[in-house]
Design an enzyme around this catalytic site. Structure first.
Site, PDB file in Angstrom:
ATOM      1  N   TYR A 161       0.817  -1.220   0.000  1.00 59.36           N
ATOM      2  CA  TYR A 161       0.000   0.000   0.000  1.00 59.36           C
ATOM      3  C   TYR A 161       0.850   1.269   0.000  1.00 59.36           C
ATOM      4  O   TYR A 161       0.312   2.372  -0.030  1.00 59.36           O
ATOM      5  CB  TYR A 161      -0.906   0.053   1.240  1.00 59.36           C
ATOM      6  N   LYS A 228       2.846 -13.931   6.340  1.00 58.60           N
ATOM      7  CA  LYS A 228       3.037 -14.894   5.254  1.00 58.60           C
ATOM      8  C   LYS A 228       4.551 -15.108   5.112  1.00 58.60           C
ATOM      9  O   LYS A 228       5.128 -15.045   4.027  1.00 58.60           O
ATOM     10  CB  LYS A 228       2.401 -14.303   3.980  1.00 58.60           C
ATOM     11  N   ASP A 282      -2.876 -17.527   5.390  1.00 54.55           N
ATOM     12  CA  ASP A 282      -3.918 -18.365   4.768  1.00 54.55           C
ATOM     13  C   ASP A 282      -4.574 -19.281   5.796  1.00 54.55           C
ATOM     14  O   ASP A 282      -5.788 -19.469   5.809  1.00 54.55           O
ATOM     15  CB  ASP A 282      -3.371 -19.156   3.569  1.00 54.55           C
ATOM     16  N   ASP A 306      -6.204  -6.147   5.523  1.00 53.46           N
ATOM     17  CA  ASP A 306      -7.294  -5.676   4.683  1.00 53.46           C
ATOM     18  C   ASP A 306      -8.258  -6.835   4.396  1.00 53.46           C
ATOM     19  O   ASP A 306      -9.471  -6.743   4.630  1.00 53.46           O
ATOM     20  CB  ASP A 306      -6.694  -5.125   3.375  1.00 53.46           C
TER      21      ASP A 306
END
Ligand code: NAP
Length: 420
Positions: A161, A228, A282, A306
């Site tokens: 972002y 992640k 995930d 988000d």
């Protein structure tokens, strides 16, 4: 060109919130800047103020009040002053520290990626905080929505972002590809767009620090670092490592890693310790669906946060009741998660609950917990009585559908101990 020169005048009554070394000094009559927003913004903000004021009045019997300070931003500011986010508005929020806002329309094209992003950047509001809990009676797609009660801390200034990206074929993208190939011996297809994902130690640590502090102050049992890092080792993986580091170095006597909890306490850590654990992003999505009760505070990077915060909000009934705070070291702006829904503007139709719950978060931030609880309980009571706006009524058998103002009246009645 601006058609009027913008001079903002704070309300005559009220006092400034002060920033001290050890926290905020909140007067009994804080001046709070208010952005009413666009589209449905003015109508949801107007009724939310009635409910917030009623909650403060009944909790403190006149000893405390909020001096609202309307400041322009968005379409109206553009029309009147030729600016979407006037410097005077930013200056007012900087000066008065805590603000409430309605949703704003993001203009298509033009200089702003998003007004909200611009606001966050200008005031360095680096933590996007989203509590996600179920209100009894809310229609939900899952069997046990009552098991969801998490607060998501999403980093708000870094990651993909940051706005560092170049279009396929641009001189910048071609140059980056050349550098990657020649200097770093990596192969990138010539027809690639290029984006950069910066994750810093400073940005990660201040976010996790805030999440841990929140967990300690609100007696939450755990903080989960969501990342992640198995794939992106030096950004997401580093976020995880820095998170554990903050916990150990700055909150060593109040936190314990899950590994230590298992090793030293057979998985039953002392009650006064916040457990720090981590989950790969995930996996976190399925964990929240399957075992939400095992998670209380989540701290995560911008993009993970988000996705995760909207997915979590869907589990407890969707955007109609989701609120959030953009919080920096001292400054904070609270808002509903939904947008300005222009097609419903002025129809007295939409749900003002999310704006009211943004007010609940603001009251909690001021430390006015009694008022926050009254307002939250009143919204709960009215929804449980199935007095709801169209968005919930269409999913709730036997509901009484009311407009924005009638919903707000029911909430104010419930605050006063009557109705619903
Ligand atoms: P939106 O304004 O959130 O509206 C999408 C749909 O969500 C509405 O059509 C409505 O669904 C439902 N909805 C939203 N708020 C509701 C409420 N209070 N009560 C009941 N239903 C509600 O999203 P959008 O149409 O994508 O965006 C419109 C503008 O808002 C854009 O300019 C966008 O950039 C901006 N935006 C601003 C913010 C912010 O200021 N924080 C956040 C998101 C978007 P149904 O039609 O199905 O009833």
């Amino acid at each position: 060109m601006p058609s009027e020169r913008l001079v903002l005048r704070p309300p005559k009554r009220g006092h400034k919130i002060l920033i001290a070394a050890d926290g905020l000094r909140i007067p009994d009559d804080p001046i709070v800047p208010l952005i009413e927003g666009d589209g449905i913004g003015p109508e949801v903000v107007q009724v939310a103020l009635q409910a917030i004021d009623a909650a403060v009045e009944t909790a403190f019997h006149g000893r405390r009040t909020i001096a609202w300070y309307p400041v322009p931003a968005g379409e109206k500011a553009m029309f009147q002053y030729g600016e979407l986010l006037p410097e005077a508005t930013l200056a007012a929020i900087r000066e008065y520290v805590v603000a409430l806002k309605g949703p704003m329309t993001t203009p298509v094209g033009g200089g702003f990626r998003s007004l909200n992003v611009a606001l966050r950047k200008a005031l360095d509001l680096y933590a996007n905080v989203r509590p996600v809990y179920w209100i009894p009676g809310m229609p939900s797609p899952v069997t046990h929505p009552e098991r969801v009660d998490v607060v998501i801390f999403r980093e708000g200034t870094e990651d993909v972002y940051a706005g560092i990206e170049w279009e396929k074929g641009s001189a910048e993208a071609m140059r980056m590809i050349e550098i990657l190939e020649k200097e770093f011996q990596t192969r990138v297809r010539a027809d690639s767009g290029i984006g950069v994902k910066p994750i810093s130690e400073t940005g990660s640590k201040r976010l996790v620090r805030k999440a841990i502090r929140y967990a300690i102050e609100n007696r939450r049992k755990s903080v989960t670092l969501v990342h992640k890092g198995n794939i992106m080792k030096y950004t997401e993986g580093a976020f995880r490592a820095w998170g554990y580091e903050v916990a150990q170095q700055e909150f060593g006597d109040r936190t314990i890693s899950w590994d230590d909890a298992l090793r030293k306490y057979d998985g039953k850590p002392p009650a006064d310790r916040v457990v720090i654990k981590d989950v790969i992003a995930d996996n976190m999505f399925q964990q929240l669906l399957l075992r939400p009760e095992e998670y209380e505070v989540l701290a995560t990077t911008n993009l993970n946060g988000d996705y995760l915060s909207d997915a979590a909000a869907a589990q407890i009934g969707g955007l109609g009741v989701a609120a959030g705070g953009n919080i920096g070291d001292a400054h904070a702006v609270f808002e509903p998660v939904h947008g300005s829904a222009p097609k419903y503007a002025g129809l007295n139709k939409v749900n003002p609950a999310a704006e009211m719950l943004a007010g609940v978060m603001m009251l909690e931030y001021l430390g006015w917990k009694e008022a926050a609880t009254r307002l939250r309980d009143a919204v709960r009571k009215v929804v449980a009585a199935k007095i709801v706006t169209y968005d919930l009524a269409r999913q709730m058998p036997g509901a009484k559908e009311v407009g924005t103002s009638a919903f707000a009246e029911a909430v104010v009645d419930a605050i006063h101990g009557a109705g619903a």
